[in-house]
Scaffold this motif. Structure first.
Motif, PDB file in Angstrom:
ATOM      1  N   SER A  96       0.847  -1.193   0.000  1.00  0.00           N
ATOM      2  CA  SER A  96       0.000   0.000   0.000  1.00  0.00           C
ATOM      3  C   SER A  96       0.875   1.231   0.000  1.00  0.00           C
ATOM      4  CB  SER A  96      -0.911   0.029   1.229  1.00  0.00           C
ATOM      5  OG  SER A  96      -1.802  -1.063   1.248  1.00  0.00           O
ATOM      6  N   VAL A  97       0.285   2.344  -0.431  1.00  0.00           N
ATOM      7  CA  VAL A  97       0.901   3.642  -0.163  1.00  0.00           C
ATOM      8  C   VAL A  97       0.003   4.341   0.848  1.00  0.00           C
ATOM      9  CG1 VAL A  97       2.184   3.919  -2.310  1.00  0.00           C
ATOM     10  CG2 VAL A  97      -0.199   4.629  -2.222  1.00  0.00           C
ATOM     11  N   VAL A  98       0.617   4.959   1.844  1.00  0.00           N
ATOM     12  CA  VAL A  98      -0.116   5.528   2.972  1.00  0.00           C
ATOM     13  C   VAL A  98       0.303   6.979   3.169  1.00  0.00           C
ATOM     14  CG1 VAL A  98      -0.528   5.359   5.460  1.00  0.00           C
ATOM     15  CG2 VAL A  98      -0.263   3.283   4.101  1.00  0.00           C
ATOM     16  N   SER A  99      -0.667   7.842   3.381  1.00  0.00           N
ATOM     17  CA  SER A  99      -0.388   9.238   3.716  1.00  0.00           C
ATOM     18  C   SER A  99      -0.952   9.552   5.090  1.00  0.00           C
ATOM     19  CB  SER A  99      -1.012  10.182   2.678  1.00  0.00           C
ATOM     20  OG  SER A  99      -0.886  11.524   3.105  1.00  0.00           O
ATOM     21  N   MET A 100      -0.067   9.915   6.018  1.00  0.00           N
ATOM     22  CA  MET A 100      -0.524  10.328   7.337  1.00  0.00           C
ATOM     23  C   MET A 100      -1.156  11.715   7.279  1.00  0.00           C
ATOM     24  SD  MET A 100       2.497   8.992   9.873  1.00  0.00           S
ATOM     25  CE  MET A 100       1.716   9.775  11.279  1.00  0.00           C
TER      26      MET A 100
END
Length: 333
Positions: free
Chosen positions: A115-119
């Motif tokens: 996955s790519v995750v953005s906080m």
């Protein structure tokens, strides 16, 4: 209500009372302006997935009305046209189709996809091999970080995942299979030697056990794997996880689509519409510009390649991906 000036007169006409009751002229609606003015007072991070539904509602205002979409709109992705396609309603349909298919077949899976995750923007974008995963990683570079399996995602997010918008793109099962063959096994692909070494013994067993197969190694000792042999390899391994098999295993099996926690399911076949929509949904459309898409040739290549399969193998590979067709909302024909 958003289309009361059009739907109101239509309803009176449908009821046969438009010659008795006159629909009053409508003042200009200011609800959408008020919505935008109010939303502007919130910090940007609050307008994303604490309110993904609200974000979708804003998008909805710019989409065609039911009358403009025309009849037969909600037929699974295959029959939409550019003029009638609507990402919002297609997503609602796909989520319902996936939920029904997973419940009907009693399936729950744990995602093993990257996955790519953005906080900052609070989103998790699951990546399926051969469904534009490289494209999405490059697009989100600088906005989100790449993470491994679900344990890695939790570490990347560093907080409760319930606050995050979850996105997944899927692809026609057979088109993805054909793409995998040309990208990984076809002799002209760069990784083909690696995959020949990885699965060479199995390929040779398949080749030697087929009385109709007169295919041999080329002059350089390469196996030169055919699409038919690749399909036989996929079928013979079943749903077992083998080295690099995530490139062809059914998509429902390697994602969280059956956990009912996705906010958006996009189709690669409608990337030019679903792509910009998803950037808007995630709140990054002011940072990232979705590139213009070239004309898709995947379907032409699919038809051309699938023709090389004998009927019995075609039936077997369609059955192999039966749950992908059912859960992801694709026609088997």
């Amino acid at each position: 209500m958003e289309y009361l000036d059009k739907d109101g007169p239509f309803i009176l006409h449908s009821l046969g009372v438009d010659n008795i009751v006159r629909f009053p002229a409508m003042l200009e609606r200011k609800g959408n302006v008020k919505l935008h003015d109010t939303i502007q007072t919130l910090p940007r991070s609050h307008t994303i997935m604490k309110s993904s539904k609200l974000t979708i509602e804003v998008w909805k205002q710019s989409q065609p009305s039911v009358a403009e979409r025309g009849p037969g709109y909600l037929i699974s992705g295959q029959k939409h046209t550019v003029e009638t396609y609507n990402s919002l309603l297609s997503n609602e349909e796909r989520i319902n189709v996936a939920k029904d298919g997973c419940l009907r077949n009693n399936i729950k899976t744990r995602s093993t996809a990257q996955s790519v995750v953005s906080m900052e923007y609070k989103f998790i974008f699951q990546l399926i091999p051969k469904v534009g995963s490289k494209f999405w990683k490059e697009l989100f570079d600088g906005v989100a970080q790449k993470c491994g399996k679900m344990q890695g995602v939790i570490h990347c997010a560093n907080r409760s995942l319930t606050e995050y918008t979850r996105v997944l793109f899927v692809r026609h099962p057979l088109e993805r299979l054909v793409s995998c063959y040309y990208d990984k096994f076809h002799i002209l692909s760069k990784p083909s030697l690696f995959f020949e070494n990885l699965y060479g013994d199995t390929i040779l067993k398949i080749r030697n056990s087929d009385p109709e197969n007169n295919h041999t190694q080329n002059e350089f000792g390469r196996l030169n794997v055919t699409f038919k042999e690749f399909v036989q390899l996929v079928i013979s391994n079943g749903l077992n996880r083998m080295p690099k098999s995530e490139h062809w295993l059914p998509q429902y099996l390697i994602t969280s689509i059956c956990n009912g926690n996705l906010n958006f399911i996009g189709h690669m076949e409608h990337l030019d519409q679903d792509g910009p929509f998803v950037l808007h949904l995630l709140g990054v459309d002011n940072l990232l510009k979705f590139p213009a898409m070239h004309q898709r040739k995947g379907n032409d290549k699919l038809i051309e390649t699938i023709k090389t399969l004998p009927k019995h193998l075609m039936e077997q590979i369609v059955e192999y991906y039966r749950l992908d067709f059912e859960i992801l909302g694709y026609n088997r024909s």
